[in-house]
Design an enzyme around this catalytic site. Structure first.
Site, PDB file in Angstrom:
ATOM      1  N   ALA A 293       0.856  -1.192   0.000  1.00 37.30           N
ATOM      2  CA  ALA A 293       0.000   0.000   0.000  1.00 37.30           C
ATOM      3  C   ALA A 293       0.886   1.235   0.000  1.00 37.30           C
ATOM      4  CB  ALA A 293      -0.875  -0.008   1.243  1.00 37.30           C
TER       5      ALA A 293
ATOM      6  N   GLY B 162       0.472  -5.243   0.397  1.00 32.53           N
ATOM      7  CA  GLY B 162      -0.528  -5.252  -0.673  1.00 32.53           C
ATOM      8  C   GLY B 162       0.031  -5.783  -1.983  1.00 32.53           C
TER       9      GLY B 162
ATOM     10  N   GLU C 289      -0.306  -9.392  -1.707  1.00 32.77           N
ATOM     11  CA  GLU C 289      -1.748  -9.675  -1.809  1.00 32.77           C
ATOM     12  C   GLU C 289      -2.229  -9.545  -3.252  1.00 32.77           C
ATOM     13  OE1 GLU C 289      -2.500  -6.787   1.359  1.00 32.77           O
ATOM     14  OE2 GLU C 289      -3.630  -8.331   2.405  1.00 32.77           O
TER      15      GLU C 289
HETATM   16  N1  DAK Z   1       4.609   3.401  -0.073  1.00 31.72           N
HETATM   17  C1  DAK Z   1       5.101   4.584  -0.510  1.00 31.72           C
HETATM   18  N2  DAK Z   1       6.358   4.764  -0.945  1.00 31.72           N
HETATM   19  C2  DAK Z   1       7.176   3.691  -0.938  1.00 31.72           C
HETATM   20  C3  DAK Z   1       6.750   2.420  -0.484  1.00 31.72           C
HETATM   21  C4  DAK Z   1       5.391   2.292  -0.032  1.00 31.72           C
HETATM   22  N3  DAK Z   1       4.889   1.118   0.353  1.00 31.72           N
HETATM   23  N4  DAK Z   1       7.785   1.548  -0.586  1.00 31.72           N
HETATM   24  C5  DAK Z   1       8.823   2.260  -1.075  1.00 31.72           C
HETATM   25  N5  DAK Z   1       8.464   3.553  -1.286  1.00 31.72           N
HETATM   26  C6  DAK Z   1       9.287   4.641  -1.792  1.00 31.72           C
HETATM   27  C7  DAK Z   1      10.307   5.076  -0.752  1.00 31.72           C
HETATM   28  O1  DAK Z   1       9.727   5.977   0.156  1.00 31.72           O
HETATM   29  C8  DAK Z   1      11.359   5.710  -1.633  1.00 31.72           C
HETATM   30  O2  DAK Z   1      10.920   7.000  -2.029  1.00 31.72           O
HETATM   31  P1  DAK Z   1      11.814   8.307  -1.701  1.00 31.72           P
HETATM   32  O3  DAK Z   1      12.023   8.304  -0.226  1.00 31.72           O
HETATM   33  O4  DAK Z   1      13.090   8.065  -2.470  1.00 31.72           O
HETATM   34  O5  DAK Z   1      10.998   9.453  -2.220  1.00 31.72           O
HETATM   35  C9  DAK Z   1      11.340   4.853  -2.888  1.00 31.72           C
HETATM   36  O6  DAK Z   1      10.079   4.187  -2.883  1.00 31.72           O
HETATM   37  C10 DAK Z   1      12.434   3.777  -2.887  1.00 31.72           C
HETATM   38  O7  DAK Z   1      12.323   3.055  -1.692  1.00 31.72           O
HETATM   39  P2  DAK Z   1      13.573   2.758  -0.741  1.00 31.72           P
HETATM   40  O8  DAK Z   1      14.561   3.856  -0.820  1.00 31.72           O
HETATM   41  O9  DAK Z   1      13.029   2.399   0.615  1.00 31.72           O
HETATM   42  O10 DAK Z   1      14.174   1.463  -1.452  1.00 31.72           O
HETATM   43  P3  DAK Z   1      15.042   0.317  -0.778  1.00 31.72           P
HETATM   44  O11 DAK Z   1      15.564  -0.505  -1.907  1.00 31.72           O
HETATM   45  O12 DAK Z   1      16.021   0.862   0.195  1.00 31.72           O
HETATM   46  O13 DAK Z   1      13.982  -0.566   0.061  1.00 31.72           O
HETATM   47  C11 DAK Z   1      11.914  -1.743   0.397  1.00 31.72           C
HETATM   48  C12 DAK Z   1      13.003  -1.261  -0.608  1.00 31.72           C
HETATM   49  C13 DAK Z   1      10.767  -2.357  -0.396  1.00 31.72           C
HETATM   50  C14 DAK Z   1      12.510  -2.798   1.337  1.00 31.72           C
HETATM   51  C15 DAK Z   1      11.437  -0.527   1.246  1.00 31.72           C
HETATM   52  O14 DAK Z   1      11.119   0.543   0.350  1.00 31.72           O
HETATM   53  C16 DAK Z   1      10.228  -0.825   2.087  1.00 31.72           C
HETATM   54  O15 DAK Z   1      10.356  -1.429   3.156  1.00 31.72           O
HETATM   55  N6  DAK Z   1       9.037  -0.369   1.635  1.00 31.72           N
HETATM   56  C17 DAK Z   1       7.826  -0.475   2.427  1.00 31.72           C
HETATM   57  C18 DAK Z   1       7.303  -1.887   2.455  1.00 31.72           C
HETATM   58  C19 DAK Z   1       6.008  -1.933   3.215  1.00 31.72           C
HETATM   59  O16 DAK Z   1       6.018  -1.833   4.435  1.00 31.72           O
HETATM   60  N7  DAK Z   1       4.932  -1.958   2.471  1.00 31.72           N
HETATM   61  C20 DAK Z   1       3.586  -1.654   2.994  1.00 31.72           C
HETATM   62  C21 DAK Z   1       2.998  -2.785   3.835  1.00 31.72           C
HETATM   63  S1  DAK Z   1       1.387  -2.349   4.421  1.00 31.72           S
HETATM   64  C22 DAK Z   1      -6.047  -2.377   2.552  1.00 31.72           C
HETATM   65  C23 DAK Z   1      -5.458  -2.952   1.477  1.00 31.72           C
HETATM   66  C24 DAK Z   1      -4.103  -3.185   1.473  1.00 31.72           C
HETATM   67  C25 DAK Z   1      -3.344  -2.817   2.546  1.00 31.72           C
HETATM   68  C26 DAK Z   1      -3.941  -2.255   3.642  1.00 31.72           C
HETATM   69  C27 DAK Z   1      -5.300  -2.024   3.653  1.00 31.72           C
HETATM   70  N8  DAK Z   1      -7.451  -2.118   2.563  1.00 31.72           N
HETATM   71  C28 DAK Z   1      -8.216  -2.281   1.336  1.00 31.72           C
HETATM   72  C29 DAK Z   1      -8.129  -1.716   3.736  1.00 31.72           C
HETATM   73  C30 DAK Z   1      -1.922  -3.050   2.464  1.00 31.72           C
HETATM   74  C31 DAK Z   1      -1.046  -2.648   3.403  1.00 31.72           C
HETATM   75  C32 DAK Z   1       0.390  -2.754   3.133  1.00 31.72           C
HETATM   76  O17 DAK Z   1       0.813  -3.103   2.052  1.00 31.72           O
END
Ligand code: DAK
Length: 257
Positions: free
Chosen positions: A65, A108, A111
């Site tokens: 997400a 997501g 998912e």
């Molecule tokens: N959202 C927004 N921006 C993101 C992002 C995300 N999920 N993941 C990465 N980015 C952005 C980073 O902020 C960065 O942007 P800048 O800071 O340069 O502007 C750019 O992408 C590159 O990311 P990194 O610099 O972090 O890249 P790395 O290679 O160092 O790391 C990484 C890659 C994938 C390990 C890291 O970016 C990371 O941990 N990302 C977040 C992963 C995460 O936690 N994902 C979200 C999980 S919660 C729902 C439906 C679905 C959901 C919820 C509710 N409903 C319908 C109710 C889902 C929830 C989720 O997915």
């Protein structure tokens, strides 16, 4: 024209949709999910599209997400989240959907990959549900679909620890059916898509419907649903053509009737 996707016209019955938000590792913004739902609904209506392949970039299928968007939503905003409807529209796609996954498929993103009927992964793919690290749980079906795909212990481990698994582990536990070199993932998914696109469309449609039901109903009900679908296909021109082509030792010409 979608801003966050690239949709290619179908070739040999297979349409390729590529997620394109490289600046955010294809994080699933409301806009992206809406455009994806729209693209799938268009593919649903177009008879020349038989199969859709969905992919991201080499670095990320999708990093979950959009966390910047999520941070702005409070309880009411979450209750009225427009993404819920987009996810339902994506889940309602009735034609075969193949995910070609390279890089991160997190939250997501994992998912979304699990909404596909077949998952092909590049060797460097990583699948995870890291929501627990954000103080939340999967919200797009992850708790339900992951458990059905990989079983209780592996699903619990992934959801409770937030740790991702690599492509080999994903294949071992049945989340993914094939692993390829990263540069060949999309081509392999398209190849499988073309194989399916050449089959009898009604049989493909019912096969997907019946297989998906297997996850939700008891065995007796599932066998009953299979039987009804099997009988229904006995009345189709394609079934007669398939049997005739076998006897005449030639490839079948299916018309979708
Ligand atoms: N959202 C927004 N921006 C993101 C992002 C995300 N999920 N993941 C990465 N980015 C952005 C980073 O902020 C960065 O942007 P800048 O800071 O340069 O502007 C750019 O992408 C590159 O990311 P990194 O610099 O972090 O890249 P790395 O290679 O160092 O790391 C990484 C890659 C994938 C390990 C890291 O970016 C990371 O941990 N990302 C977040 C992963 C995460 O936690 N994902 C979200 C999980 S919660 C729902 C439906 C679905 C959901 C919820 C509710 N409903 C319908 C109710 C889902 C929830 C989720 O997915």
């Amino acid at each position: 024209m979608p801003r966050t996707l690239n949709v290619l016209p179908p070739e040999k019955g297979v349409c390729l949709i590529t997620l394109q938000r490289p600046e955010a590792l294809n994080a699933l913004s409301t806009e992206l999910l809406g455009e994806l739902a729209q693209a799938l609904e268009t593919a649903e209506r177009e008879p020349e599209v038989r199969v859709v392949v969905l992919t991201g970039s080499r670095k990320a299928f999708a990093a979950g997400a959009d966390l910047k968007e999520m941070a702005e939503r409070d309880l009411i905003g979450t209750l009225e989240d427009p993404r819920v409807r987009h996810w339902q529209r994506i889940a309602g796609f009735s034609k075969p959907l193949i995910a070609a996954v390279n890089g991160f498929a997190l939250g997501g993103g994992c998912e979304l990959a699990m909404h596909a009927d077949i998952l092909i992964a590049g060797r460097d793919a990583r699948f995870g549900q890291p929501e627990i690290d954000l103080g939340i749980i999967p919200g797009a079906g992850g708790t339900q679909r992951l458990l059905r795909a990989v079983g209780k212990s592996q699903a619990m481990q992934m959801v409770l620890t937030g740790e991702a698994i690599d492509a080999r582990q994903a294949q071992r536990v049945g989340l993914v059916s094939e692993i390829t070199q990263p540069e060949l993932t999309v081509e392999r998914a398209l190849e499988i898509g073309r194989l399916i696109a050449a089959k009898a469309p009604l049989a493909v449609r019912l096969a997907k419907e019946v297989l998906l039901k297997a996850q939700d109903v008891d065995l007796a009900s599932g066998l009953n649903i299979e039987r009804q679908a099997f009988v229904m296909l006995a009345g189709t021109a394609d079934r007669n053509e398939g049997l005739r082509a076998f006897q005449e030792k030639r490839p079948p010409r299916f018309v979708g009737r």
